[in-house]
Write a protein that holds these residues in place. Structure first.
Motif, mmCIF file in Angstrom:
data_model
loop_
_atom_site.group_PDB
_atom_site.id
_atom_site.type_symbol
_atom_site.label_atom_id
_atom_site.label_comp_id
_atom_site.label_asym_id
_atom_site.label_seq_id
_atom_site.Cartn_x
_atom_site.Cartn_y
_atom_site.Cartn_z
ATOM 1 N N ILE A 60 13.960 -24.340 -10.933
ATOM 2 C CA ILE A 60 13.729 -23.465 -9.827
ATOM 3 C C ILE A 60 14.006 -24.240 -8.688
ATOM 4 C CG2 ILE A 60 11.618 -22.489 -8.819
ATOM 5 C CD1 ILE A 60 12.253 -21.472 -11.381
ATOM 6 N N GLU A 61 13.926 -25.468 -8.325
ATOM 7 C CA GLU A 61 14.025 -26.274 -7.197
ATOM 8 C C GLU A 61 15.635 -25.873 -6.682
ATOM 9 O OE1 GLU A 61 14.531 -30.527 -8.016
ATOM 10 O OE2 GLU A 61 15.002 -30.930 -5.971
ATOM 11 N N GLY A 62 15.595 -25.616 -5.428
ATOM 12 C CA GLY A 62 16.774 -25.269 -4.563
ATOM 13 C C GLY A 62 17.274 -23.957 -4.773
ATOM 14 N N MET A 63 16.551 -23.138 -5.860
ATOM 15 C CA MET A 63 17.374 -21.724 -6.061
ATOM 16 C C MET A 63 17.222 -20.947 -4.931
ATOM 17 S SD MET A 63 16.817 -19.436 -9.308
ATOM 18 C CE MET A 63 16.935 -20.409 -10.555
ATOM 19 N N LEU A 64 16.010 -20.966 -4.322
ATOM 20 C CA LEU A 64 15.666 -20.072 -3.368
ATOM 21 C C LEU A 64 16.896 -20.430 -2.198
ATOM 22 C CD1 LEU A 64 11.780 -19.403 -2.586
ATOM 23 C CD2 LEU A 64 13.515 -17.867 -2.583
ATOM 24 N N ALA A 65 16.888 -21.481 -1.872
ATOM 25 C CA ALA A 65 17.969 -21.691 -0.658
ATOM 26 C C ALA A 65 19.314 -21.123 -1.034
ATOM 27 C CB ALA A 65 18.316 -23.211 -0.503
ATOM 28 N N ALA A 69 22.398 -14.286 0.553
ATOM 29 C CA ALA A 69 22.122 -13.006 1.171
ATOM 30 C C ALA A 69 22.192 -13.082 2.618
ATOM 31 C CB ALA A 69 20.297 -12.572 0.674
ATOM 32 N N PHE A 70 21.860 -14.053 3.364
ATOM 33 C CA PHE A 70 22.207 -13.943 4.848
ATOM 34 C C PHE A 70 23.048 -15.128 5.283
ATOM 35 C CE2 PHE A 70 17.579 -13.213 3.378
ATOM 36 C CZ PHE A 70 17.770 -11.596 3.802
ATOM 37 N N GLY A 71 22.878 -16.414 4.675
ATOM 38 C CA GLY A 71 23.474 -17.415 5.499
ATOM 39 C C GLY A 71 24.906 -17.194 5.462
ATOM 40 N N LYS A 82 27.006 -30.169 -11.928
ATOM 41 C CA LYS A 82 28.311 -29.278 -11.038
ATOM 42 C C LYS A 82 27.808 -28.006 -10.664
ATOM 43 C CE LYS A 82 30.326 -28.910 -15.426
ATOM 44 N NZ LYS A 82 31.288 -29.799 -16.308
ATOM 45 N N HIS A 83 26.820 -27.289 -11.455
ATOM 46 C CA HIS A 83 26.455 -26.113 -10.780
ATOM 47 C C HIS A 83 25.327 -26.048 -9.908
ATOM 48 C CE1 HIS A 83 27.755 -25.553 -15.150
ATOM 49 N NE2 HIS A 83 28.944 -24.940 -14.415
ATOM 50 N N ASN A 84 25.230 -25.256 -8.971
ATOM 51 C CA ASN A 84 24.188 -24.916 -8.177
ATOM 52 C C ASN A 84 22.998 -24.205 -8.965
ATOM 53 O OD1 ASN A 84 23.917 -22.079 -7.693
ATOM 54 N ND2 ASN A 84 26.032 -22.286 -6.584
#
Lengths: 554, 218
Positions: free
Chosen positions: B81-86, B92-94, B110-112
């Motif tokens: 889960i960690e970092g997934m929201l970012a 979506a926006f950035g 190697k994967h986000n």
């Protein structure tokens, strides 16, 4: 490879001739000559009948020949008389009494009242009254119809099974519609041997009154078919006579459309003895090679009859079949009160013409290379018998195909679907008998063109109660297709069925890939993909408009 | 920390990836044809191609699973889960504002998080669904004698088709995301050459220098 040339030529000349009612359609040669001897199936006999003393005589009639045969073949008459070829009666497993002597079909209708014409193809002599069983004297069996190998034995088209003998009345036709010659009975008797395809074909290829009229897959094309027409019967193929598949035991023949082996017995190995021959009896239940495509094809055999893919079309080989017969229009005459004949149907392969209207018979339609009608079939058909009540507001099924997808014994079979419009008794809502043939009566339709009289006489001949009022009802009649197996390379392409609106469209009960890509799941899947595409395009557009590549780590 | 060209996709993994591409495209083109969407490929040929491609892909997957398990590379595909929201917020926006990608590729990861989650779902649900239903579909005649087989066949076939649409959806998004950030060519290159720019800790760099020098370029 040119055996049976004469019958072919004769068949081509007279193939459309429907004997009776003065229907010679082609100018015939002045002196008809009999066909020469056909080549017989492999001869394994130990007797030469031309050396038999009893056959060294001048026979004056068919029954005299039979009497001579029976002096040695002591049981043959009894065996024959119990066969469907002689009885014209069949007790179906559904409890119906069927057979030519009983049913009404959508071609010439009924035998009763039209005997001498219809019984010309009876495997006996002199059955001229359907209200009685066939003649019971032992010499009433016609041995020569099935065993003549001289090629010149035939039966007169209107002689209740008797051959045309010297002197032949001018204008007499044979059962194949050819102008009759005088049969030499002694020559025929001395020639006898195992049944060849010409013996079977001379009746069965001409059912319904002419070449291939009735079955669609049995025509004169099978005397010497191209390999593309019939891989089993072609001289360039296996060159099988009919009896290779229609095996016999004591004059009882296997393989009747009244009782079809729709799915072979899985417990019987290929080549094991069976009551009736099927494709599997030689080819096994896994006939395709064990490669990927072959394995998948083998997966079809429990639901799809071999015939379905391997007979993609019937009435091949240049002989059309009758696909529609509307009796209701019969009887129309020209200004001079003469019968009319219109031959507007033209064969796409031979250019030959076929009748589309005849005052005697009404309207016809024909088909060549016809794609079959398909249905689940357990081998049984149920007839609408003359005693059954019909619903004249609907199409009456003359015979209903039994079976469905879930009974575990049916397979998808090809059929010729004959469309008819035939007479029925309005008062009693039953199919009506009609008296069509009878050159000497003043009631026969083909000579008097009077429907009320023809039906009244037909009902009387059959001994049926008649309300006095008749009409015409649309009918369908189904003929299982099993002959004219094409070479493997000509078998039906998968996509003929595995496609939207393919050949089996609407045949419920079996899941078929390729036939419903726009099912609910197909639509749901398309929506998901569409949403993803839309999202990606939208996302990309906003990025473009915002002018930012975004996402670099710098 | 230093950025180095590190071999993140060894030869087997690249072969695995591109063979999957070829096989999945083959399966999709033949499969949707068999489903009746179009008549590009003759049915009989499509059946054979589809079956062969499916069996080869299964073999490749068996090899790949073995490889993932034995080399420990399976860890790359574990979701977190960690970092997934970012990452989700970024896409979506950035991304529209030119922000930097919040995830930094590290050597053992190697994967986000969003990628890892996607692959997790793909490998644990979608792929098993498509080959499970595919195998059942292919072997229908072996289990046809079972009760209600005629009821289950259309369900299995439809699940197979639905899973195929999901795989196509994945491919669309997968290819599109290659255009984000450094761009399509930059993103595809590592899967060709095997090398990608990775931030290495001094310890990782030292370890690789010492033990797996072939992984480092320049």
């Amino acid at each position: 490879m040119r055996f049976m040339f004469r019958p072919i030529a004769v068949a081509l000349l007279f193939g459309i001739g429907l004997a009776g009612g003065g229907l010679a359609e082609t100018q015939a040669p002045a002196t008809p000559t009999p066909p020469s001897a056909p080549i017989s199936p492999a001869n394994t006999t130990t007797a030469d009948h031309s050396k038999f003393d009893i056959l060294q005589q001048t026979f004056k009639s068919g029954p005299e020949v039979t009497a001579a045969c029976l002096t040695c073949h002591t049981e043959a008459d009894d065996q024959m008389m119990h066969s469907i070829h002689f009885q014209w009666k069949y007790e179906s497993s559904a409890g119906q009494t069927l057979g030519k002597s009983v049913v009404i079909n959508s071609f010439c209708g009924n035998v009763a009242g039209n005997e001498a014409r219809c019984t010309s193809c009876h495997a006996g002599y002199g059955w001229d009254d359907m209200s009685s069983p066939p003649p019971q004297q032992s010499t009433a069996v016609d041995c020569l119809a099935c065993h003549d190998r001289s090629g010149q034995y035939t039966k007169s088209a209107t002689g209740a099974g008797h051959p045309p003998l010297d002197p032949v009345k001018p204008g007499t036709q044979t059962i194949t519609g050819a102008l009759a010659w005088a049969v030499d009975l002694s020559k025929a008797a001395q020639s006898v041997g195992q049944t060849g395809r010409d013996n079977c074909g001379n009746c069965h290829f001409y059912g319904g009154g002419g070449n291939n009229v009735k079955h669609g897959d049995l025509s004169s094309a099978l005397y010497t078919p191209e390999i593309s027409v019939d891989v089993h019967m072609s001289p360039d193929g296996q060159n099988f006579p009919c009896s290779t598949c229609h095996v016999s035991d004591q004059h009882q023949w296997a393989g009747s459309r009244y009782d079809v082996t729709a799915a072979d017995h899985p417990d019987l190995a290929s080549g094991a003895p069976r009551d009736s021959a099927s494709c599997e009896s030689c080819h096994s239940e896994a006939p395709h090679p064990n490669m990927i495509a072959g394995l998948k094809l083998n997966d079809h055999v429990n639901v799809v009859a071999c015939q379905t893919c391997h007979i993609p079309e019937f009435a091949r080989g240049g002989v059309p079949t009758k696909t529609l017969w509307d009796w209701s229009t019969a009887g129309r005459l020209d200004e001079d009160g003469k019968p009319i004949a219109v031959s507007d149907w033209i064969s796409p392969t031979t250019g030959g013409h076929r009748h589309t209207y005849m005052s005697q018979k009404g309207d016809f339609d024909w088909g060549e290379n016809v794609a079959p009608y398909y249905a689940w079939f357990d081998g049984q058909v149920e007839y609408t018998l003359p005693t059954d009540t019909i619903d004249p507001t609907k199409v009456v099924e003359i015979n209903r195909i039994k079976g469905d997808a879930t009974d575990g014994k049916s397979r998808i079979w090809p059929f010729k679907r004959m469309e008819g419009r035939q007479a029925y008794d309005v008062g009693f809502s039953k199919l009506a008998y009609s008296h069509v043939w009878g050159p000497t009566t003043d009631t026969a339709l083909w000579t008097n063109f009077d429907w009320p009289k023809a039906i009244e006489a037909g009902m009387k001949a059959a001994g049926a109660e008649y309300s006095g009022e008749f009409g015409f009802v649309d009918t369908h009649m189904y003929w299982p297709i099993t002959h004219m197996v094409a070479p493997a390379k000509d078998a039906m392409d998968c996509a003929e069925c595995h496609a939207e609106e393919g050949r089996l469209a609407g045949l419920a009960g079996v899941y078929m890939p390729g036939t419903h890509s726009t099912s609910l799941v197909g639509i749901l899947g398309r929506l998901i993909v569409f949403a993803a595409l839309l999202g990606v395009i939208g996302h990309g557009l906003i990025r473009l408009i915002a002018g930012k590549k975004g996402g670099s780590h710098e | 920390m230093s950025k180095r060209q590190v071999k993140v996709y060894p030869r087997f993994e690249r072969l695995w990836h591109w063979s999957q591409l070829v096989l999945i495209v083959t399966l999709a083109v033949t499969g949707f044809g068999l489903n009746g969407m179009y008549g590009l490929v003759p049915f009989r040929a499509a059946v054979m191609l589809h079956t062969i491609a499916a069996l080869v892909l299964l073999a490749v997957w068996i090899f790949a699973t073995f490889w993932l398990l034995t080399t420990g590379t399976w860890r790359h595909f574990m979701p977190r889960i960690e970092g997934m929201l970012a990452v989700a917020r970024f896409y979506a926006f950035g991304v529209f504002k030119g922000e930097a990608h919040p995830y930094h590729k590290i050597y053992w990861r190697k994967h986000n998080p969003l990628q890892a989650a996607t692959y997790f779902v793909l490998k644990w649900f979608i792929f098993p669904a498509i080959w499970g239903t595919g195998l059942l579909y292919l072997t229908y005649n072996f289990w046809e004698p079972l009760p209600n087989s005629g009821f289950w066949l259309p369900i299995i076939a439809n699940l197979h088709v639905l899973a195929a649409y999901v795989v196509v959806t994945f491919v669309i998004i997968h290819v599109y995301l290659l255009t984000v950030g450094h761009g399509f060519r930059h993103h595809v290159a590592p899967m060709v050459t095997g090398f990608d720019e990775i931030e290495l800790t001094p310890e990782q760099e030292a370890y690789l220098d010492q033990n797996e020098p072939w992984r480092l370029k320049g």
